[in-house]
Write a protein that holds these residues in place. Sequence first.
Motif, PDB file in Angstrom:
ATOM      1  N   ASP A 211       0.949  -1.158  -0.003  1.00 59.26           N
ATOM      2  CA  ASP A 211      -0.103   0.061  -0.049  1.00 59.26           C
ATOM      3  C   ASP A 211       0.953   1.434   0.270  1.00 59.26           C
ATOM      4  O   ASP A 211       1.808   1.370   0.586  1.00 59.26           O
ATOM      5  CB  ASP A 211      -0.796   0.217   1.198  1.00 59.26           C
ATOM      6  CG  ASP A 211      -1.635   1.325   1.435  1.00 59.26           C
ATOM      7  OD1 ASP A 211      -2.252   2.088   0.524  1.00 59.26           O
ATOM      8  OD2 ASP A 211      -1.138   2.279   2.479  1.00 59.26           O
ATOM      9  N   TYR A 212       0.425   2.173  -0.765  1.00 62.07           N
ATOM     10  CA  TYR A 212       1.036   3.515  -0.857  1.00 62.07           C
ATOM     11  C   TYR A 212       0.079   4.704  -0.394  1.00 62.07           C
ATOM     12  O   TYR A 212       0.311   5.433   0.274  1.00 62.07           O
ATOM     13  CB  TYR A 212       1.738   3.682  -2.137  1.00 62.07           C
ATOM     14  CG  TYR A 212       2.202   4.909  -2.235  1.00 62.07           C
ATOM     15  CD1 TYR A 212       3.243   5.649  -1.574  1.00 62.07           C
ATOM     16  CD2 TYR A 212       1.304   6.017  -3.065  1.00 62.07           C
ATOM     17  CE1 TYR A 212       3.574   6.897  -1.777  1.00 62.07           C
ATOM     18  CE2 TYR A 212       1.757   7.364  -3.270  1.00 62.07           C
ATOM     19  CZ  TYR A 212       2.844   7.792  -2.522  1.00 62.07           C
ATOM     20  OH  TYR A 212       3.435   9.006  -2.956  1.00 62.07           O
ATOM     21  N   SER A 213      -1.067   4.477  -1.014  1.00 63.35           N
ATOM     22  CA  SER A 213      -2.137   5.524  -0.840  1.00 63.35           C
ATOM     23  C   SER A 213      -2.370   5.883   0.786  1.00 63.35           C
ATOM     24  O   SER A 213      -2.481   7.002   0.842  1.00 63.35           O
ATOM     25  CB  SER A 213      -3.363   5.474  -1.695  1.00 63.35           C
ATOM     26  OG  SER A 213      -2.972   4.595  -3.034  1.00 63.35           O
ATOM     27  N   PHE A 214      -2.675   4.829   1.420  1.00 59.49           N
ATOM     28  CA  PHE A 214      -3.197   5.175   2.681  1.00 59.49           C
ATOM     29  C   PHE A 214      -2.205   5.670   3.546  1.00 59.49           C
ATOM     30  O   PHE A 214      -2.239   6.692   4.240  1.00 59.49           O
ATOM     31  CB  PHE A 214      -3.692   3.797   3.496  1.00 59.49           C
ATOM     32  CG  PHE A 214      -5.242   3.595   2.884  1.00 59.49           C
ATOM     33  CD1 PHE A 214      -6.273   4.188   3.332  1.00 59.49           C
ATOM     34  CD2 PHE A 214      -5.366   2.204   2.474  1.00 59.49           C
ATOM     35  CE1 PHE A 214      -7.463   4.200   2.951  1.00 59.49           C
ATOM     36  CE2 PHE A 214      -6.705   1.874   2.010  1.00 59.49           C
ATOM     37  CZ  PHE A 214      -7.863   2.711   2.337  1.00 59.49           C
ATOM     38  N   ALA A 215      -0.806   5.151   3.230  1.00 58.01           N
ATOM     39  CA  ALA A 215       0.372   5.318   4.182  1.00 58.01           C
ATOM     40  C   ALA A 215       0.540   6.858   3.698  1.00 58.01           C
ATOM     41  O   ALA A 215       1.080   7.587   4.644  1.00 58.01           O
ATOM     42  CB  ALA A 215       1.519   4.518   3.792  1.00 58.01           C
ATOM     43  N   GLN A 216       0.484   7.263   2.507  1.00 62.89           N
ATOM     44  CA  GLN A 216       0.840   8.444   2.089  1.00 62.89           C
ATOM     45  C   GLN A 216       0.196   9.598   2.701  1.00 62.89           C
ATOM     46  O   GLN A 216       0.702  10.402   3.160  1.00 62.89           O
ATOM     47  CB  GLN A 216       0.756   8.829   0.578  1.00 62.89           C
ATOM     48  CG  GLN A 216       0.388   9.969  -0.040  1.00 62.89           C
ATOM     49  CD  GLN A 216       1.839  10.848   0.026  1.00 62.89           C
ATOM     50  OE1 GLN A 216       2.736  10.325   0.116  1.00 62.89           O
ATOM     51  NE2 GLN A 216       1.394  12.246  -0.224  1.00 62.89           N
ATOM     52  N   THR A 217      -1.071   9.161   3.187  1.00 61.53           N
ATOM     53  CA  THR A 217      -2.210  10.291   3.913  1.00 61.53           C
ATOM     54  C   THR A 217      -2.167  10.291   5.180  1.00 61.53           C
ATOM     55  O   THR A 217      -2.131  10.969   6.013  1.00 61.53           O
ATOM     56  CB  THR A 217      -3.593  10.011   3.388  1.00 61.53           C
ATOM     57  OG1 THR A 217      -3.416   9.826   1.779  1.00 61.53           O
ATOM     58  CG2 THR A 217      -4.532  11.145   3.597  1.00 61.53           C
TER      59      THR A 217
END
Lengths: 276, 298
Positions: A211-217
């Motif tokens: 995962d990138y999207s959740f962690a990014q936010t």
Amino acid sequence: MTNRTPLPVRIAKAVLLAALLLWTLVPIGWMVLSSFKPDNAITANTPQVFFKPTLEHYQALFSGGNSLWSYVFNSLTVAGASTFISVVLGCMAGYGLSRIRLKGKHHLAFWIISTRMAPIAAVIVPLYLLFRYLYLLDTYTGLVIAYLSFNLPFAIWLMTAFFDDLPPDLEEAAMIDGATKWQVFWHVSLPLMKPGLVTTAILCFIFAWNDYSFAQTFAGPNTQTIPIAAAQLLTQTGIDWGKLLAIGTIVVSPMAIFGLLVKRWLVRGLTLGAVK
Amino acid sequence: MALRNGKRSRSGQGFELAMMSPALILLAVISLIPFFSIIWMSFNDVSLMGGLSFDFSGLENWQRLFTDPDIRSSWITSLIYFVATVGLEMILGTLIALLVHSLVRGGNLVLSLLLIPMFIAPVIVGLLGRFMLDPSHGLYAWLLQTIGLFNGNILGNVGSAMVAVVLMDVWEWTPLVALIVLAGLASVPGDIIEAAEMDGARYPQLLIHIILPSISGILLVALLIRAMDAIRFFAIIFITTQGGPADSTKIIPIRLYDIAFRFFDLGYAAAVGISMLVFSILVAIAFVRLFKRQETTS
């Protein structure tokens, strides 16, 4: 069959296959290869195939103040916790859902699956607000909750599909012998579920790890995962390709191995049991 | 069977319910609270300045949603992206499955190698795309230049950027389609094919009249799964072009992320998010219908 296949067809097939393998493997191979190149070979104007291999990029990643170790630790913690919770609760719920006779069971199943299919961008907005309100931004708890939002429904559906496949005879026999429902689940059904449990766990782990999207936010300085480390290197002025390719190799290799380990059950897993 | 049912109804279903409840309660908390908050947010002007504040604005966000030309162009971009990625993945995936299925030796190894992209984090796919297409030292950029097909910054030009992000998605997810179709091919009746071959049927005829009809259900499953994921994920574009150049790759999830986390217009972002949810629920309904039909026929 084979001897009957005419030669031109066989050659065409071989060419096609070679093209496919090149298309699939060249980017990965080039990434792994380049991660061992010295900087001047990476940024050379013409592609360099021969070079003196070096571990400097990997060494640079794991030394110094901003070492990758903390990112690895964060990734393992968050992906591991969400996987563990998803598999335990998902296994129990999957068994219940598979065995229960309930009016409107398909509505329940639909609700479960719909939470898994929700677009990530749409989920991030309300979660961000809630996490901010509850002080869950930049915490492991916050990220684990975010990952549970897709891993838990996935685990429930997949385990339901696996339990649906279990022939009822064994359970019935145990019931007739006077076992309680819990004993039947624990001693009869669960031991037969090893492939299902391993498949579910590995896929949940891959989803969370990648995962990138959740962690990014939701992640902050204390909880950043490896994909975030990769993205950060990318946005800096003057991209450090060497480090970046080394991170890429580190993120990709274990997941590729894990994924291939469950290849037999992969179709099952990735179609949520819709294809047997 | 009668015994099983009798036993079941006598002992009740408390155990099954007890097994389900922890997961369902947790799922309800982590899905329903965000669900109702996104609905509530869409009717408010949500501000993060100096603490969280909600300012009821009625249908304002919704009116904007239906009149905003940026949103309309993003939906169109999304549509192009969906059709291109999902279409290419279906065609290529089916071809790959047929090819691998026909291999007598080495099929297993080939399949393993072909599946690898699926396990790669989308952010790494994006990174890899940027590396391969880098105008000054990317392998693919160099290749295109050498054969004289394209000279310049692939991710920095309007048409080529879209082609590139589509191909990255195709690279990552075609293996999934191939894998699903391959599972379907196992169910194609071999004796019918042999009989047809005896009668002198050629491969194209076999394909159109026997193979494709018997895997149509599974093709549909693959199609729906890819359609759902296509609106679910956005990390590849996020990492490569961030929607540019000139909004040419600004699919709706990227637009939503911009509205929410660049302009902090969270109320409006919520309305956009709901429109995406509606879209994915429609696909989900199709998926479950299909799944149930498959179950009853098999």
